[in-house]
Design a protein around this motif. Sequence first.
Motif, PDB file in Angstrom:
ATOM      1  N   ARG A 172       0.835  -1.210   0.000  1.00 24.61           N
ATOM      2  CA  ARG A 172       0.000   0.000   0.000  1.00 24.61           C
ATOM      3  C   ARG A 172       0.864   1.253   0.000  1.00 24.61           C
ATOM      4  O   ARG A 172       0.589   2.218  -0.716  1.00 24.61           O
ATOM      5  N   PHE A 173       1.899   1.235   0.818  1.00 24.79           N
ATOM      6  CA  PHE A 173       2.803   2.383   0.891  1.00 24.79           C
ATOM      7  C   PHE A 173       3.494   2.598  -0.450  1.00 24.79           C
ATOM      8  O   PHE A 173       3.630   3.733  -0.925  1.00 24.79           O
ATOM      9  N   LEU A 174       3.922   1.499  -1.077  1.00 22.49           N
ATOM     10  CA  LEU A 174       4.603   1.590  -2.369  1.00 22.49           C
ATOM     11  C   LEU A 174       3.699   2.225  -3.421  1.00 22.49           C
ATOM     12  O   LEU A 174       4.114   3.119  -4.164  1.00 22.49           O
ATOM     13  N   PHE A 175       2.439   1.776  -3.482  1.00 25.38           N
ATOM     14  CA  PHE A 175       1.548   2.317  -4.501  1.00 25.38           C
ATOM     15  C   PHE A 175       1.128   3.754  -4.186  1.00 25.38           C
ATOM     16  O   PHE A 175       0.903   4.546  -5.104  1.00 25.38           O
ATOM     17  N   LYS A 176       1.043   4.098  -2.939  1.00 26.50           N
ATOM     18  CA  LYS A 176       0.767   5.495  -2.599  1.00 26.50           C
ATOM     19  C   LYS A 176       1.879   6.391  -3.122  1.00 26.50           C
ATOM     20  O   LYS A 176       1.626   7.433  -3.751  1.00 26.50           O
ATOM     21  N   LYS A 177       3.121   5.995  -2.899  1.00 25.90           N
ATOM     22  CA  LYS A 177       4.261   6.783  -3.365  1.00 25.90           C
ATOM     23  C   LYS A 177       4.360   6.772  -4.888  1.00 25.90           C
ATOM     24  O   LYS A 177       4.777   7.759  -5.499  1.00 25.90           O
ATOM     25  N   THR A 178       3.965   5.664  -5.511  1.00 26.75           N
ATOM     26  CA  THR A 178       3.990   5.598  -6.974  1.00 26.75           C
ATOM     27  C   THR A 178       2.996   6.580  -7.576  1.00 26.75           C
ATOM     28  O   THR A 178       3.323   7.328  -8.504  1.00 26.75           O
ATOM     29  N   TYR A 179       1.776   6.602  -7.046  1.00 29.16           N
ATOM     30  CA  TYR A 179       0.774   7.533  -7.573  1.00 29.16           C
ATOM     31  C   TYR A 179       1.184   8.984  -7.314  1.00 29.16           C
ATOM     32  O   TYR A 179       0.933   9.855  -8.146  1.00 29.16           O
ATOM     33  N   GLU A 180       1.792   9.244  -6.177  1.00 31.87           N
ATOM     34  CA  GLU A 180       2.288  10.592  -5.914  1.00 31.87           C
ATOM     35  C   GLU A 180       3.285  11.031  -6.977  1.00 31.87           C
ATOM     36  O   GLU A 180       3.298  12.196  -7.399  1.00 31.87           O
ATOM     37  N   SER A 181       4.118  10.122  -7.420  1.00 30.70           N
ATOM     38  CA  SER A 181       5.161  10.451  -8.393  1.00 30.70           C
ATOM     39  C   SER A 181       4.621  10.526  -9.812  1.00 30.70           C
ATOM     40  O   SER A 181       4.980  11.420 -10.584  1.00 30.70           O
ATOM     41  N   VAL A 182       3.734   9.585 -10.180  1.00 25.96           N
ATOM     42  CA  VAL A 182       3.177   9.581 -11.537  1.00 25.96           C
ATOM     43  C   VAL A 182       2.260  10.775 -11.747  1.00 25.96           C
ATOM     44  O   VAL A 182       2.303  11.440 -12.789  1.00 25.96           O
ATOM     45  N   PHE A 183       1.403  11.059 -10.769  1.00 22.89           N
ATOM     46  CA  PHE A 183       0.413  12.132 -10.895  1.00 22.89           C
ATOM     47  C   PHE A 183       0.798  13.325 -10.028  1.00 22.89           C
ATOM     48  O   PHE A 183      -0.039  13.896  -9.325  1.00 22.89           O
ATOM     49  N   ASP A 184       2.037  13.701 -10.086  1.00 21.97           N
ATOM     50  CA  ASP A 184       2.549  14.810  -9.281  1.00 21.97           C
ATOM     51  C   ASP A 184       1.763  16.095  -9.569  1.00 21.97           C
ATOM     52  O   ASP A 184       1.653  16.532 -10.720  1.00 21.97           O
ATOM     53  N   GLY A 185       1.162  16.680  -8.508  1.00 23.03           N
ATOM     54  CA  GLY A 185       0.401  17.919  -8.671  1.00 23.03           C
ATOM     55  C   GLY A 185      -1.033  17.719  -9.116  1.00 23.03           C
ATOM     56  O   GLY A 185      -1.782  18.704  -9.245  1.00 23.03           O
ATOM     57  N   HIS A 186      -1.459  16.489  -9.354  1.00 19.07           N
ATOM     58  CA  HIS A 186      -2.834  16.201  -9.792  1.00 19.07           C
ATOM     59  C   HIS A 186      -3.581  15.513  -8.650  1.00 19.07           C
ATOM     60  O   HIS A 186      -2.976  14.802  -7.838  1.00 19.07           O
ATOM     61  N   PRO A 187      -4.918  15.680  -8.578  1.00 20.23           N
ATOM     62  CA  PRO A 187      -5.677  14.995  -7.517  1.00 20.23           C
ATOM     63  C   PRO A 187      -5.484  13.480  -7.488  1.00 20.23           C
ATOM     64  O   PRO A 187      -5.600  12.870  -6.424  1.00 20.23           O
ATOM     65  N   TYR A 188      -5.191  12.865  -8.624  1.00 19.79           N
ATOM     66  CA  TYR A 188      -4.941  11.420  -8.626  1.00 19.79           C
ATOM     67  C   TYR A 188      -3.682  11.053  -7.846  1.00 19.79           C
ATOM     68  O   TYR A 188      -3.493   9.880  -7.509  1.00 19.79           O
ATOM     69  N   GLY A 189      -2.843  12.010  -7.561  1.00 17.31           N
ATOM     70  CA  GLY A 189      -1.623  11.736  -6.813  1.00 17.31           C
ATOM     71  C   GLY A 189      -1.776  11.874  -5.310  1.00 17.31           C
ATOM     72  O   GLY A 189      -0.808  11.685  -4.568  1.00 17.31           O
ATOM     73  N   ARG A 190      -2.990  12.190  -4.845  1.00 20.35           N
ATOM     74  CA  ARG A 190      -3.210  12.384  -3.415  1.00 20.35           C
ATOM     75  C   ARG A 190      -3.829  11.145  -2.797  1.00 20.35           C
ATOM     76  O   ARG A 190      -4.634  10.463  -3.442  1.00 20.35           O
ATOM     77  N   PRO A 191      -3.507  10.818  -1.554  1.00 21.33           N
ATOM     78  CA  PRO A 191      -4.068   9.614  -0.926  1.00 21.33           C
ATOM     79  C   PRO A 191      -5.550   9.778  -0.623  1.00 21.33           C
ATOM     80  O   PRO A 191      -5.973  10.761  -0.012  1.00 21.33           O
ATOM     81  N   VAL A 192      -6.350   8.811  -1.042  1.00 22.77           N
ATOM     82  CA  VAL A 192      -7.791   8.859  -0.815  1.00 22.77           C
ATOM     83  C   VAL A 192      -8.117   8.936   0.671  1.00 22.77           C
ATOM     84  O   VAL A 192      -9.063   9.613   1.086  1.00 22.77           O
ATOM     85  N   ILE A 193      -7.326   8.281   1.484  1.00 26.13           N
ATOM     86  CA  ILE A 193      -7.627   8.177   2.911  1.00 26.13           C
ATOM     87  C   ILE A 193      -7.319   9.460   3.679  1.00 26.13           C
ATOM     88  O   ILE A 193      -7.775   9.655   4.799  1.00 26.13           O
ATOM     89  N   GLY A 194      -6.561  10.396   3.076  1.00 25.77           N
ATOM     90  CA  GLY A 194      -6.225  11.645   3.746  1.00 25.77           C
ATOM     91  C   GLY A 194      -4.924  11.556   4.516  1.00 25.77           C
ATOM     92  O   GLY A 194      -4.139  10.617   4.356  1.00 25.77           O
ATOM     93  N   THR A 195      -4.693  12.544   5.359  1.00 27.17           N
ATOM     94  CA  THR A 195      -3.503  12.590   6.191  1.00 27.17           C
ATOM     95  C   THR A 195      -3.913  12.703   7.658  1.00 27.17           C
ATOM     96  O   THR A 195      -5.000  13.216   7.964  1.00 27.17           O
TER      97      THR A 195
END
Length: 446
Positions: A172-195
């Motif tokens: 889960r952590f790996l894919f969260k970081k992957t989406y952050e990097s692929v979709f940098d600056g886009h809502p798809y790059g943010r974690p659905v669960i929040g912070t």
Amino acid sequence: MAASTRIAVALLVTLLTLVASACSTKRTALVAPPTSAPIRHVLFNGVRVIIEEHRTSDVVAVQLWVKAGGRDEVANELGLAHYLEHMLFKGTPTRPGRLIDREVEGTGGRMNAGTSLDFTYYHMVLPASRAVAGVEILADIGVNASLDEPLLEAEKRVVLEEIRLGEDSPMRFLFKKTYESVFDGHPYGRPVIGTPELIRALTREQLVRFYRRLYSPENFTLVVVGAVNPDQIRDVATRAFSRLPRGGTARLPAPPIADLKPRAVALPRPGTQAYLTMAWMAPKLDHADTPALDLVVAILGQRRASRLTEALRERLGLVNSISAGYTAMEAAGVLTVTAQLETDNLARAEREILAEIQRVRDGGVTEAERERSVTAAEAGREFQMETAEGRAFTLGRAETVWRLEDELLYLDRLRSVTIEQMHAAARRYFDPERYVKVTLVPSRTR
């Protein structure tokens, strides 16, 4: 009695039963229970209703799909779509407290919910005789959830624990970081669960604003699949949902997706194994290339006999596990190759993955590989559509993030894909020079 003996006895009993049936003068044909084509109806206030009669068992799946997901949040609302999902079954003015739990579970039913970047959905499985009650409950929580302050505060502990568990899971952590990097600056790059910070500071007023903004009839799809009378369910849905006034605010389209910026991210991680993900930008769900790319990804890494598994695990012994994936969303898609391996093998594994991808880019795939991938897709579809719940999910997601008619025709599109189209898709999207790499490296080795 040993397990093998039990199986042998069961097979013998089955065989004798079949022989007896064959010898009987009165033969009963085995006919599959009827499944009608899904019926789609749009109410005057915009609610879409999909009903499918599916009589494999005396149950019904009732689901409410909402066009509200992580991508609809602004920066200070991060995690609200998911938090709201936690709160909706906790009561309305006419169903206070745990009345909904008792109403559903008291009949042997079950309910749950899920949130993604593109949608949220609320789902129940009930005895077919309780279908009307299920529809009425979903109509009620859709716009009348109480969102009581004490319950909201108590739920923070649950969500914070969920965040912690996600951080503890390497994948889960790996894919969260992957989406952050692929979709940098886009809502798809943010974690659905929040912070944790935003969840702790969340107020009822924030949640109510998000609820009122996005939970409106225009964003709703009701799906009912099971042993039901479609005409009756349509009448019930019309009565339950037609009372809801239009919200008047259309959902905003997802922001444009920026070009992928190649990058490498290495993060320390407790443990003994390394994890590697390589990711490429891919087409969105309704793109013409999606079927061809689906089949390419299946050949690369979605079966035990796939190319990446055969090369990197079986032949070279570089990885403990490896797989390829294609996640197609409403506004974009992402291709991934993910492996679990020893740290010392990271560099060579990356080279071998690229080499295998290059072989597909250069030489394409064989007709036999294409046929096996189509067969696997057909089997996967059958498994998904085996239950009322699975069918409802497929229909609801299609109506919410693309088009129902395209979902119903998707297998035919897969069957019509040629090896030339697959070759072209591999060359177009698996660029060996433009990808994101995220690695989790055991902290003891750094």
